[in-house]
Design a protein around this motif. Structure first.
Motif, PDB file in Angstrom:
ATOM      1  N   ARG A  77      11.001  14.010 -21.096  1.00  0.00           N
ATOM      2  CA  ARG A  77      12.046  14.926 -19.670  1.00  0.00           C
ATOM      3  C   ARG A  77      10.889  15.501 -19.637  1.00  0.00           C
ATOM      4  NH1 ARG A  77      14.718  16.236 -24.218  1.00  0.00           N
ATOM      5  NH2 ARG A  77      13.718  18.323 -25.229  1.00  0.00           N
ATOM      6  N   LYS A  78       9.891  16.553 -20.492  1.00  0.00           N
ATOM      7  CA  LYS A  78       8.710  17.075 -19.565  1.00  0.00           C
ATOM      8  C   LYS A  78       7.854  17.103 -18.651  1.00  0.00           C
ATOM      9  CE  LYS A  78       5.270  20.402 -22.013  1.00  0.00           C
ATOM     10  NZ  LYS A  78       3.746  20.843 -22.548  1.00  0.00           N
ATOM     11  N   ARG A  79       7.722  15.399 -18.833  1.00  0.00           N
ATOM     12  CA  ARG A  79       7.282  14.998 -17.432  1.00  0.00           C
ATOM     13  C   ARG A  79       8.124  15.056 -16.329  1.00  0.00           C
ATOM     14  NH1 ARG A  79       5.108  10.603 -20.223  1.00  0.00           N
ATOM     15  NH2 ARG A  79       7.032   9.339 -19.388  1.00  0.00           N
ATOM     16  N   LYS A  80       9.393  15.140 -16.381  1.00  0.00           N
ATOM     17  CA  LYS A  80      10.097  14.147 -15.379  1.00  0.00           C
ATOM     18  C   LYS A  80      10.303  16.410 -14.744  1.00  0.00           C
ATOM     19  CE  LYS A  80      13.092  10.839 -16.497  1.00  0.00           C
ATOM     20  NZ  LYS A  80      14.795  11.021 -16.422  1.00  0.00           N
ATOM     21  N   GLU A  81       9.675  16.800 -15.510  1.00  0.00           N
ATOM     22  CA  GLU A  81      10.214  19.039 -15.676  1.00  0.00           C
ATOM     23  C   GLU A  81       9.164  19.129 -14.238  1.00  0.00           C
ATOM     24  OE1 GLU A  81      11.157  22.982 -17.324  1.00  0.00           O
ATOM     25  OE2 GLU A  81      10.884  21.436 -18.758  1.00  0.00           O
ATOM     26  N   ILE A  85       8.857  20.288 -10.892  1.00  0.00           N
ATOM     27  CA  ILE A  85       8.403  21.344 -10.475  1.00  0.00           C
ATOM     28  C   ILE A  85       7.056  21.382  -9.181  1.00  0.00           C
ATOM     29  CG2 ILE A  85       6.607  23.632 -11.072  1.00  0.00           C
ATOM     30  CD1 ILE A  85       8.120  23.424 -13.600  1.00  0.00           C
ATOM     31  N   ALA A  86       6.270  20.126  -9.743  1.00  0.00           N
ATOM     32  CA  ALA A  86       5.142  19.811  -8.295  1.00  0.00           C
ATOM     33  C   ALA A  86       6.093  19.176  -7.001  1.00  0.00           C
ATOM     34  CB  ALA A  86       4.877  18.470  -9.171  1.00  0.00           C
ATOM     35  N   LYS A  87       6.814  19.014  -7.313  1.00  0.00           N
ATOM     36  CA  LYS A  87       7.341  18.410  -6.126  1.00  0.00           C
ATOM     37  C   LYS A  87       7.854  19.738  -5.304  1.00  0.00           C
ATOM     38  CE  LYS A  87      11.148  15.601  -3.641  1.00  0.00           C
ATOM     39  NZ  LYS A  87      11.880  14.600  -4.511  1.00  0.00           N
ATOM     40  N   ILE A  88       8.667  21.197  -5.843  1.00  0.00           N
ATOM     41  CA  ILE A  88       8.718  21.827  -5.467  1.00  0.00           C
ATOM     42  C   ILE A  88       8.175  22.706  -4.414  1.00  0.00           C
ATOM     43  CG2 ILE A  88       9.793  24.313  -6.025  1.00  0.00           C
ATOM     44  CD1 ILE A  88      11.864  23.010  -8.085  1.00  0.00           C
ATOM     45  N   LYS A  89       6.848  22.794  -5.969  1.00  0.00           N
ATOM     46  CA  LYS A  89       5.482  23.525  -5.592  1.00  0.00           C
ATOM     47  C   LYS A  89       4.878  22.456  -3.868  1.00  0.00           C
ATOM     48  CE  LYS A  89       4.511  25.741  -9.540  1.00  0.00           C
ATOM     49  NZ  LYS A  89       3.139  25.806 -10.629  1.00  0.00           N
ATOM     50  N   PHE A  94       8.674  25.893  -0.706  1.00  0.00           N
ATOM     51  CA  PHE A  94       7.805  26.901  -1.300  1.00  0.00           C
ATOM     52  C   PHE A  94       6.476  27.182  -0.787  1.00  0.00           C
ATOM     53  CE2 PHE A  94       4.506  27.269  -4.793  1.00  0.00           C
ATOM     54  CZ  PHE A  94       4.832  27.772  -5.327  1.00  0.00           C
ATOM     55  N   LYS A  95       5.931  26.769   0.021  1.00  0.00           N
ATOM     56  CA  LYS A  95       4.898  27.221   0.992  1.00  0.00           C
ATOM     57  C   LYS A  95       5.500  28.264   1.401  1.00  0.00           C
ATOM     58  CE  LYS A  95       2.109  22.925   0.903  1.00  0.00           C
ATOM     59  NZ  LYS A  95       1.764  22.500   1.631  1.00  0.00           N
ATOM     60  N   ASP A 113       5.747  29.969 -10.895  1.00  0.00           N
ATOM     61  CA  ASP A 113       6.537  30.461 -11.813  1.00  0.00           C
ATOM     62  C   ASP A 113       8.129  30.830 -11.419  1.00  0.00           C
ATOM     63  OD1 ASP A 113       5.128  27.892 -13.127  1.00  0.00           O
ATOM     64  OD2 ASP A 113       4.514  30.094 -14.118  1.00  0.00           O
ATOM     65  N   ALA A 114       8.001  32.278 -11.116  1.00  0.00           N
ATOM     66  CA  ALA A 114       8.703  33.311 -10.727  1.00  0.00           C
ATOM     67  C   ALA A 114       9.746  32.227  -9.821  1.00  0.00           C
ATOM     68  CB  ALA A 114       8.273  34.304 -10.484  1.00  0.00           C
ATOM     69  N   LEU A 115       8.759  31.992  -8.682  1.00  0.00           N
ATOM     70  CA  LEU A 115       9.226  31.380  -7.628  1.00  0.00           C
ATOM     71  C   LEU A 115       9.803  30.537  -7.362  1.00  0.00           C
ATOM     72  CD1 LEU A 115       6.068  32.274  -4.577  1.00  0.00           C
ATOM     73  CD2 LEU A 115       8.687  33.325  -4.771  1.00  0.00           C
ATOM     74  N   VAL A 116       9.166  29.548  -8.309  1.00  0.00           N
ATOM     75  CA  VAL A 116       9.732  27.776  -8.476  1.00  0.00           C
ATOM     76  C   VAL A 116      11.005  28.056  -9.728  1.00  0.00           C
ATOM     77  CG1 VAL A 116       9.653  25.970  -9.897  1.00  0.00           C
ATOM     78  CG2 VAL A 116       7.826  26.661  -8.819  1.00  0.00           C
TER      79      VAL A 116
END
Length: 610
Positions: A77-81, A85-89, A94-95, A113-116
């Motif tokens: 689950r941590k890996r998926k999270e 997050i990496a996909k959002i960044k 995001f940019k 992290d706040a933006l994500v």
């Protein structure tokens, strides 16, 4: 040479592009706008994917109530999270947000992290036309269009589910509309019944419901069987009102053992249908045929040949019967007739024919003549010799003077129980004096349309000692001054001679006949004052038999008068008050039909409710 060829080839290539550009410009289509829309759709798709990933990661992070989650699952689950997050960044959204935050707050360091987290918590935007969505009902994935129907949970519906929802809504709206329209139809039928005289409160009797149902399906009925005469008459009334009494339905009424026939609308019957009546029913004693426009001489002669027991004859609008045929009728059947009612005879019934009628109808007790334009004063003088008449109703020769009417009343008055003289414009007080002197047995009095009767003479007729007992039926409508210069509210000032049925006559009428009066018609008698109305209907004086009142166009009738009428007339069933505009707010006791007030239905007092 090669350079010029290349230039010409270049022009040939740019030519179609220029035409395409012009075409797009003429239709307000911009390539830049198309590109911007595409970029927006891409950003929206990326944002949706990021939000879906974040939602999945949040779902994985929920604590398991069973506490059986092992380390491998938590790691997964941590890996998926982290992947979400990496996909959002890595997304352009995001940019863009990071750039805008740095531009607006140059002194602050951006918190990725706040933006994500903010992007993950942002509510999901609804899909736009051209994007994909899942149906709220069947969860089927489909392409959203501008015509996509919104679902019950805030999403969208696929084409199939949207059509089903629309059909169900249409059926529900139709059912609600039909249910709502039913009371209006019922109210319209109720008002129609009231206008026809059926004013009994409450539900109709079972017999009445059955008769109306038979009338509705009369075209499917093969035989009435042995119905009582009363029900046959009621069926004839309903079918005549609906204009469905045809040669086919007439056949249902032709029963040999019956001694009467009542057809209130013969407009759709032909000459042979009338002959069929007389052939199938040889024992007829009462014949009542209204609007019998196709009843001709041969049909009348056929009746004289086949029916020898007729005593009561009423024919209306028989314009195709000639005077010789009427003379044959009076000569052959006059000695046995007890009732004769003729109306709307535009081409017959001349004075000579009426003279023969008066000589041959020696046992006649009821005579009614209406709308016979060939009758003159000579006809009225002939009728004056028929001393056996007890019920007389005349609406002919309206140009006659008072002398002729006085002679008529003098000869027939002592024996009369009904006297009806309608629209004799030139009749004056001498006619009222003759009525008072010679009529002592009247149970029905109708004098209408007079423009020379005075209030004082009307009052004298009732106030002074008239030997006639109280009269149950009185119709003295339309007796008023016809001066066109008199305006609203000027009746008394503009009528110095007190022409017409006025306040004193109104008081005298109730003084004489109030104890026995059942039906009263005073419509259009505008000279009755408000004080007189209140004095008569004060709520203290009681008129126990009064059931039907018509005060239409009596302009002084208001809420106070109406309230007094309800208290003074405990047996009242029907009250007609057309054009009484001073009536505003009142409570109508249950069981009384008030006709002429648009809000009468909503003003009915509900007995027993607080």
């Amino acid at each position: 040479m090669d350079r010029s060829r290349r230039r010409s080839n270049g022009n040939a290539i740019r030519g179609p592009q220029s035409a395409l550009t012009d075409f797009l410009a003429s239709h307000n289509i911009s390539a830049q706008q198309i590109n911007l829309d595409y970029q927006q759709r891409v950003r929206d798709a990326e944002q949706q994917a990021a939000q879906a990933a974040a939602a999945a990661a949040a779902e994985e992070n929920k604590p398991d109530s069973s506490d059986e989650e092992d380390a491998a699952e938590r790691k997964k689950r941590k890996r998926k999270e982290e992947k979400a997050i990496a996909k959002i960044k890595a997304s352009k959204e995001f940019k863009k947000r990071k750039f805008e935050h740095h531009r607006d707050n140059p002194d602050e360091s951006s918190n990725d992290d706040a933006l994500v987290q903010d992007m993950m918590n942002k509510p999901k935007a609804p899909p736009k036309p051209g994007q994909f969505a899942n149906c709220d009902v069947c969860e089927k994935r489909f392409t959203v269009t501008p015509y996509t129907v919104a679902g019950p949970d805030g999403g969208f519906l696929c084409t199939k589910c949207g059509k089903e929802i629309k059909d169900e809504k249409k059926k529900a709206d139709h059912a609600a509309k039909k249910k709502k329209a039913t009371p209006k139809a019922r109210k319209r039928q109720t008002e129609s019944d009231r206008m026809m005289g059926d004013v009994k409160p409450g539900a109709k009797s079972l017999v009445e419901h059955c008769v109306r149902k038979v009338a509705d399906v009369v075209n499917d009925v093969e035989d009435f069987g042995e119905l009582p005469q009363k029900l046959l008459d009621r069926l004839s009334q309903i079918l005549s009102k609906k204009r469905v009494l045809t040669p086919r339905t007439l056949q249902l009424f032709l029963q040999p053992g019956i001694d009467r026939i009542n057809v209130y609308d013969c407009a759709k019957l032909e000459s042979e249908d009338f002959q069929k009546i007389f052939a199938f029913m040889p024992d007829l004693e009462t014949v009542n045929l209204r609007f019998a426009g196709q009843l001709k001489d041969d049909s009348l002669h056929y009746m004289l040949e086949k029916n020898h027991k007729i005593k009561h004859l009423q024919l209306g609008a028989t314009n195709l019967i000639s005077d010789p045929a009427w003379i044959d009728l009076f000569q052959q059947m006059g000695s046995q007739l007890e009732t004769l009612k003729l109306s709307e005879l535009n081409d017959a019934m001349k004075d000579s024919t009426v003279e023969i009628m008066a000589a041959k109808c020696t046992t006649l007790r009821r005579l009614k003549m209406r709308s016979c334009p060939h009758m003159t004063e000579a006809s009225i003088n002939s009728i004056s010799t028929m001393t056996t008449i007890e019920h007389l109703s005349l609406s002919v020769a309206q140009d006659s003077g008072s002398e002729v009417l006085v002679n008529l009343i003098s000869n027939l008055g002592p024996n009369l129980k009904t006297l009806s003289l309608e629209d004799y414009f030139y009749a004056d007080d001498t006619v009222l004096a003759a009525i008072k002197q010679h009529c002592t047995r009247l149970k029905k009095l109708r004098l209408t349309g007079g423009a020379s009767f005075t209030d004082a003479m009307f009052a004298n007729l009732f106030w002074e000692d008239w030997s006639n007992p109280p009269i149950p039926f009185v119709d003295l409508s339309c007796n008023r001054d016809t001066d066109p210069d008199i305006g609203p509210g000027e009746e008394e000032a503009g009528n110095p001679d007190a022409v017409g049925f006025g306040s004193n006559a109104f008081k005298g009428l109730f003084q004489h006949s109030g104890s026995n009066l059942e039906r009263l018609d005073l419509h259009s008698n505008r000279h009755i004052s408000h004080e007189a109305l209140i004095e008569v209907f004060d709520g203290v004086k009681i008129y126990p038999a009064l059931q039907d009142i018509d005060l239409s166009f009596v302009t002084h009738v208001d809420d106070v008068v109406m309230s007094g009428i309800f208290k003074s007339c405990p047996a009242l069933q029907k009250l007609t008050v057309f054009a009484c505009f001073s009536i505003n707010e009142l409570q109508i006791p249950r069981g009384i039909a008030v006709i002429g007030i648009p809000t009468a239905q909503t003003a009915v007092e509900v007995v027993g409710e607080s």
